[in-house]
Design an enzyme around this catalytic site. Structure first.
Site, mmCIF file in Angstrom:
data_model
loop_
_atom_site.group_PDB
_atom_site.id
_atom_site.type_symbol
_atom_site.label_atom_id
_atom_site.label_comp_id
_atom_site.label_asym_id
_atom_site.label_seq_id
_atom_site.Cartn_x
_atom_site.Cartn_y
_atom_site.Cartn_z
ATOM 1 N N HIS A 117 -2.731 4.187 -3.467
ATOM 2 C CA HIS A 117 -2.420 3.046 -2.701
ATOM 3 C C HIS A 117 -2.266 1.727 -3.419
ATOM 4 O O HIS A 117 -3.192 1.424 -3.939
ATOM 5 C CB HIS A 117 -3.418 3.080 -1.509
ATOM 6 C CG HIS A 117 -2.826 2.080 -0.262
ATOM 7 N ND1 HIS A 117 -1.968 2.409 0.511
ATOM 8 C CD2 HIS A 117 -3.512 1.065 0.156
ATOM 9 C CE1 HIS A 117 -1.835 1.628 1.530
ATOM 10 N NE2 HIS A 117 -2.679 0.781 1.236
ATOM 11 N N ASP A 170 -1.370 8.620 -2.396
ATOM 12 C CA ASP A 170 -2.032 7.841 -1.559
ATOM 13 C C ASP A 170 -3.394 8.600 -0.960
ATOM 14 O O ASP A 170 -3.254 9.516 -0.394
ATOM 15 C CB ASP A 170 -1.292 7.173 -0.386
ATOM 16 C CG ASP A 170 -1.875 5.960 0.108
ATOM 17 O OD1 ASP A 170 -3.082 5.895 0.241
ATOM 18 O OD2 ASP A 170 -1.109 4.807 0.273
#
Length: 308
Positions: A288, A232
């Site tokens: 993400h 992420d």
């Protein structure tokens, strides 16, 4: 009346009874409604995001009722409200929305995408009626953020400088009440200022006082599923997706949920939930919210939204 007629009447009675129970009371896992809450910059119904997710769930669970939360009159307002506004007011609006929905009265499962994860957790803690049964958090930031989108690609000194600039104003009351991301901005270098100034995250994490109602309501969940995206670049630190964060008073060393005061002091009941096997930690080797349809079907729908 002959034996054949008696058997026929008995069969019809069983069928009608089963149909009645299915409609009125016994909410089987396969047909339990699902509530979705999108993330920052997204909307309830875009065909390329939660609109597609809704279709996938309905295809995998025929007949299931899926409610995708919308704040505002249309998709444009919904997107704007993911940036601007008081999150506590939005939570109140959603609680009222869910309570009025007759299709949710026997309980529902919830899936939060990014910031929608911590927002739905607030719903579970504040609004037990209708009851949330399972909460699935995909990349939610449960200990907040102390970073910027894609900041990992920038030099550390620049990132740190921008963090400090944002933090300078993050806990000013007008900022807290108007900017959604400020309401879960968590500065580990200023823990006391964060605890006193945060109108949303510090409250739902029981970091000022222990709200026993929040604690009791969260423990009513059958399962809390925390999904972390290992690569992420949007969430810093990424450990927040598993309820971890930086150790207090510095921004380098990290601690897990189990090492945090929230856990060791059991301020939210998470320790007991963990010991009871109610918390599930999943990870995805991706950026993400970058998951495949196959992963979502196998690891989320068939694992948590259907009968095992």
């Amino acid at each position: 009346m002959n034996i054949l007629n008696i058997k026929l009447i008995f069969i019809l009675f069983i069928i009608n009874t089963c149909q009645y129970l299915s409609c009125e009371g016994v909410n089987s896992e396969a047909t339990r409604p699902v509530v979705l809450w999108h993330g920052m910059g997204d909307s309830c119904c875009f065909s390329f995001s939660l609109g597609a997710i809704k279709i996938i769930i309905q295809e995998q669970l025929p007949g299931v009722y899926v409610k995708s939360i919308k704040i505002g009159c249309d998709e444009i307002e919904d997107v704007a409200n993911s940036y601007y506004g008081n999150v506590n007011n939005q939570i109140d609006e959603v609680c009222n929305m869910l309570e009025k929905d007759e299709k949710l009265k026997n309980g529902y499962n919830a899936i939060g995408f990014s910031q929608g994860g911590q927002f739905l957790r607030a719903v579970a803690q504040k609004c037990p009626n209708p009851p949330m049964k399972k909460l699935i958090s995909l990349g939610g930031q449960h200990q907040g953020v102390y970073g910027l989108p894609n900041c990992g690609s920038m030099q550390y000194k620049m990132c740190d400088y921008l963090r400090k600039m944002l933090n300078y104003a993050a806990y000013i009351r007008p900022i807290q009440e108007r900017f959604v991301q400020a309401e879960y901005w968590h500065d580990p270098l200023k823990e006391e200022e964060y605890k006193q100034g945060s109108i949303f995250l510090a409250d739902i994490n029981n970091e000022r006082v222990i709200n026993e109602t929040y604690k009791k309501n969260l423990q009513q969940l059958e399962a809390l599923v925390l999904v972390k995206f290992d690569n992420d670049t949007m969430v810093q630190p990424v450990e927040s997706e598993w309820f971890g964060f930086y150790k207090p008073n510095q921004s380098v060393e990290l601690e897990t949920l189990q090492q945090s005061l929230i856990y060791t002091e059991d301020r939210l009941g998470l320790k007991q939930m963990d010991l009871n096997g109610k918390i599930h930690f999943l990870s995805v080797q991706a950026n993400h919210l970058q998951f495949t349809d196959h992963w979502f079907k196998e690891q989320i729908i068939h694992k948590y939204l259907t009968m095992s």
